[in-house]
Design an enzyme around this catalytic site. Structure first.
Site, PDB file in Angstrom:
ATOM      1  N   ASP A 103      38.270  32.512  43.174  1.00 23.25           N
ATOM      2  CA  ASP A 103      39.134  33.488  42.511  1.00 23.25           C
ATOM      3  C   ASP A 103      38.495  33.920  41.196  1.00 23.25           C
ATOM      4  OD1 ASP A 103      39.756  30.800  41.449  1.00 23.25           O
ATOM      5  OD2 ASP A 103      41.249  31.857  40.248  1.00 23.25           O
ATOM      6  N   GLU A 169      41.659  28.741  40.263  1.00 23.76           N
ATOM      7  CA  GLU A 169      41.228  28.109  39.017  1.00 23.76           C
ATOM      8  C   GLU A 169      41.544  28.984  37.812  1.00 23.76           C
ATOM      9  OE1 GLU A 169      38.809  26.925  35.612  1.00 23.76           O
ATOM     10  OE2 GLU A 169      38.702  28.833  36.689  1.00 23.76           O
TER      11      GLU A 169
END
Length: 463
Positions: A103, A169
């Site tokens: 991500d 994250e």
């Protein structure tokens, strides 16, 4: 010895020949806008996980490759998709867990980008694009290193390998601890490589041995029941902006150093690092002075910092002659190694409550905590990593601290206390992670892939 040198030379050749395809695959991942923040479309994050899983399956090395999610504790929500792949160790060899995240941060103001943020663009020896460095390059460094190992020694090696490519994250890793608990046996490893940090510079590799922690929260300052006319009542009634500005200013002293009782500092030596280097790497213009006291790196690595990262107040476009009844801010405090993040938050909240001017009403919400981390550098894996970095870059590796935070490392330590944790990365100081024009230095990526491939080969040969 001849066989060992032959294997290492084969790894070098395979790593070098695999870079073009690795960069092409990285470009494909960068094109997927996998922002996991609330409010963003979740479909690209799922698409990113599927693309990463396809790359892992293409290695043809793993007994299991799955896209998995875990619950977010304390909510009814499910976390974003992570890729988990496992290969069991054989003949007494160790198992290594390779972590990165797929991500990315939001783009921010797209007008500040010199090229489209989700269109990978190479110029000046760098690939530009959101996630090109943080951390899709980490994903591809792991994949490319495994490709090189397989090409050099074959797929029948004995090293155990686990891949864990997280999908949230940047959004706070809210399901991370639960994911570890749900998949503890699959994730168990002797060595964990977290490829989400940086290097000393574009030519000098580093192992990150200390990380500051972080506590982030939202504060609302209220002074009025409703907005009032600034001409009718200004000068007698405190508006929320006045109270907020005065309150926030108490967080720092005249040098810009944090002035909050109860926030700790770590006493540790730091390498030479000049103000000129700081200006170059941070983009600090001439005439704007650095803040804080002590060596520059001690301020970044070993002392707390406080930053106001967001504010809700009337915009310039909507400004009117009005006393604002409330202002909301987001505050991020970096926590020095050695202090618990919750204790640091308590100190900051107590300071703000004690210094609220004019009896302003304060409320706090959305607290988030990530503890700092100090790496145990005494293990055999640290020496193996330093040697591999030296050979991969041709320069001795540096042990360095980082002012940023990787809060989930504390979760790894809690779940797997016997594992040796290595914090590496593919970024250099000009990568501009989280900022417009994020980029990956291509030579750094090449060296990082070779270094990791050499580390894998060494661990596979370890008796």
């Amino acid at each position: 010895m001849t066989s060992e040198l032959s294997r290492q030379n084969a790894v070098r050749e395979a790593a070098a020949s695999g870079i073009p395809s690795a960069l092409a695959d990285l470009g494909g991942l960068v094109r997927i806008p996998s922002v996991a923040f609330p409010g963003f479309d979740a479909a690209p994050v799922q698409r990113s996980a599927e693309a990463v899983a396809d790359l892992v399956r293409g290695l043809d090395l793993f007994e299991s490759v799955e896209i998995k999610r875990s619950a977010i504790p304390g909510t009814d929500e499910i976390g974003q998709p992570a890729v988990l792949a496992t290969r069991a160790a054989r003949n007494g060899r160790p198992t290594i867990l390779l972590y990165a995240h797929h991500d990315v941060q939001p783009v921010g103001d797209e007008s500040l980008w010199e090229s489209a943020p989700f269109e990978p663009t190479v110029r000046g020896g760098r690939m530009y694009g959101r996630g090109a460095a943080d951390d899709k390059a980490g994903v591809m460094a792991h994949v490319a290193a495994l490709r090189a190992l397989k090409e050099a020694v074959g797929s029948d090696f004995d090293l155990g390998v686990v891949l864990f490519f997280e999908g949230e994250e940047e959004a706070g890793s809210r399901s991370f601890a639960q994911f570890l608990a749900d998949n503890a046996e699959a994730l168990r490893a002797d060595v964990i490589v977290v490829a989400d940090s940086g290097n000393w510079d574009a030519r000098t590799p580093a192992l990150t041995v200390s990380l500051r922690g972080n506590t982030r929260f939202t504060m609302t300052v209220r002074t009025l029941d409703h907005a009032s006319h600034s001409g009718m009542f200004g000068g007698a009634v405190p508006d929320a902006m006045l109270a907020t500005v005065k309150l926030l200013s108490t967080l720092w002293d005249e040098d810009g150093a944090v002035a909050v009782d109860g926030l700790h500092e770590r006493d540790a030596d730091t390498p030479e690092y000049s103000e000129e280097t700081l200006r170059d790497e941070a983009g600090l213009p001439a005439g704007v002075s650095p803040i804080g006291r002590g060596t520059i790196l001690s301020r970044i690595w070993n002392k707390p910092s406080i930053t106001v990262t967001g504010i809700d107040a009337p915009s310039v476009a909507n400004a009117s002659n009005t006393l604002s009844p409330e202002v909301t801010v987001v505050i991020s405090a970096r926590v020095a190694p050695g202090q618990e993040a919750r204790d640091a938050y308590a100190a900051v909240e107590a300071h703000l409550r004690a210094h609220a001017p004019f009896g302003a009403q304060l409320s706090f919400r959305d607290q988030d905590y990530g503890n700092p981390f100090l790496v145990d550098t005494s293990g055999w894996a640290v020496e193996a990593a330093r040697d591999a970095l030296h050979e991969g870059y041709g320069v001795e590796a540096v042990d360095m601290g980082v002012g940023g935070s990787i809060p989930f490392i504390a979760d790894l330590v809690e779940q797997f206390p016997a594992a040796q944790i290595l914090v590496t990365g593919v970024e250099d100081p000009h990568a501009r992670a989280h900022s417009p024009n994020e980029s990956l230095h291509l030579d750094t990526f090449r060296n990082a892939v070779l270094s990791e491939a050499l580390l894998l080969e060494r661990l596979d040969a370890r008796e």
